[in-house]
Design a protein around this motif. Sequence first.
Motif, mmCIF file in Angstrom:
data_model
loop_
_atom_site.group_PDB
_atom_site.id
_atom_site.type_symbol
_atom_site.label_atom_id
_atom_site.label_comp_id
_atom_site.label_asym_id
_atom_site.label_seq_id
_atom_site.Cartn_x
_atom_site.Cartn_y
_atom_site.Cartn_z
ATOM 1 N N HIS A 48 -24.154 -16.410 -8.310
ATOM 2 C CA HIS A 48 -24.776 -15.654 -7.218
ATOM 3 C C HIS A 48 -26.282 -15.910 -7.173
ATOM 4 O O HIS A 48 -26.851 -16.173 -6.105
ATOM 5 C CB HIS A 48 -24.524 -14.156 -7.403
ATOM 6 C CG HIS A 48 -23.182 -13.698 -6.943
ATOM 7 N ND1 HIS A 48 -22.611 -14.124 -5.767
ATOM 8 C CD2 HIS A 48 -22.293 -12.814 -7.495
ATOM 9 C CE1 HIS A 48 -21.430 -13.531 -5.604
ATOM 10 N NE2 HIS A 48 -21.217 -12.757 -6.642
ATOM 11 N N ALA A 66 -20.318 -11.426 2.676
ATOM 12 C CA ALA A 66 -20.270 -10.869 1.316
ATOM 13 C C ALA A 66 -18.986 -11.288 0.598
ATOM 14 O O ALA A 66 -19.008 -11.675 -0.579
ATOM 15 C CB ALA A 66 -20.376 -9.350 1.375
ATOM 16 N N GLU A 103 -18.626 -14.059 -2.625
ATOM 17 C CA GLU A 103 -17.938 -13.707 -3.871
ATOM 18 C C GLU A 103 -16.949 -14.809 -4.249
ATOM 19 O O GLU A 103 -16.825 -15.178 -5.425
ATOM 20 C CB GLU A 103 -17.215 -12.372 -3.728
ATOM 21 C CG GLU A 103 -18.118 -11.160 -3.676
ATOM 22 C CD GLU A 103 -18.835 -10.900 -4.987
ATOM 23 O OE1 GLU A 103 -18.377 -11.407 -6.024
ATOM 24 O OE2 GLU A 103 -19.871 -10.199 -4.965
ATOM 25 N N LEU A 126 -25.140 -7.552 -6.551
ATOM 26 C CA LEU A 126 -23.800 -8.105 -6.349
ATOM 27 C C LEU A 126 -23.037 -8.017 -7.657
ATOM 28 O O LEU A 126 -23.507 -8.508 -8.688
ATOM 29 C CB LEU A 126 -23.880 -9.562 -5.880
ATOM 30 C CG LEU A 126 -24.507 -9.808 -4.506
ATOM 31 C CD1 LEU A 126 -24.442 -11.291 -4.163
ATOM 32 C CD2 LEU A 126 -23.803 -8.991 -3.435
#
Length: 318
Positions: free
Chosen positions: A189, A222, A226, A260
């Motif tokens: 990330h 989002a 991921e 996150l």
Amino acid sequence: MSVAVCLLLYSLVAVFVGPASLSPLTDTGHHPRLGAAAWSVAMASVVASWLGAAAFAIADFAHHWDHPGAVVVLCLETLRGGLTDGTSGAVIQIGLWGLAGLGTMAVVASAVRLLRALGRMRSQTHSHARAVHLVGRRVRGLHALVLDVAEPAAYCVAGRPHAVVVTTGALDTLSKPELAAILAHEQAHLDGHHPQIVAVARGFAGTFPKLRLMTEGADHIARLLEMCADDRAAREHGRGPLLSGILALTGAAPVAAGALGATGVAVLARAERLASAPRVELGRTALMIAVVTIIAAGPVVSALVAISGVVCGSTSLL
């Protein structure tokens, strides 16, 4: 028709057609990097179109700055001529001026709201990053800050410097391969600047809550990011340890706005994706590349078409 109006028309098409076109392509999580790029480019192209339209409108008003009454007089005379002579183009021209003026004010107000929202989110994440660097502790051989919290959780937060955070509860819950996979997910990330991308997407969604392209786009981005982090962690440590690590941490969520976490978004969809054998779909990949290219070129093509007069029939700036 003006460049500004062509850009506004493009943005309207993208706003209403975008969600229905992009969702089927990205729902499965095939090539999540391309999927996130498609949604990001669509959202950014709409905002860029609005900014471009406002810029052309402001440029035209500035052209008449020395004669502020000229614009009003011209509009009134054109409108009177259109009404008395039955010329429909006059009424349309007046409408374009009004549309450009209202659109410019709306764009400026929206830009201010967006910048304020992004500023708040940046301040929150940076404050949290500083806090975890103060209270977290380093453990030899572990590339993360450890918080003495019983709840198992792992997440990353962007700041100066960035931080990957894991709790003592997660250390007690995860095996070494699972922990390595989860931390690789969080590092992916940060390396991919995912927290910043998600923050901007959520800023768009908060600024334009009535537009599906923005609200659904933020959710899709989002989820897809991921999956991007999942793919990198799986390549480095295997799909099995990552999947079991995600399931072990299911239910834990980051405590900071803008952070996150490995189990914060679309856990079921990601687990199903990791559990199934990956498939290469060249046709879908090619289609996604084409969609991203078309969306990215949309505002530029609209402006060039208006300037050239091929469709819009005018070479004027407004």
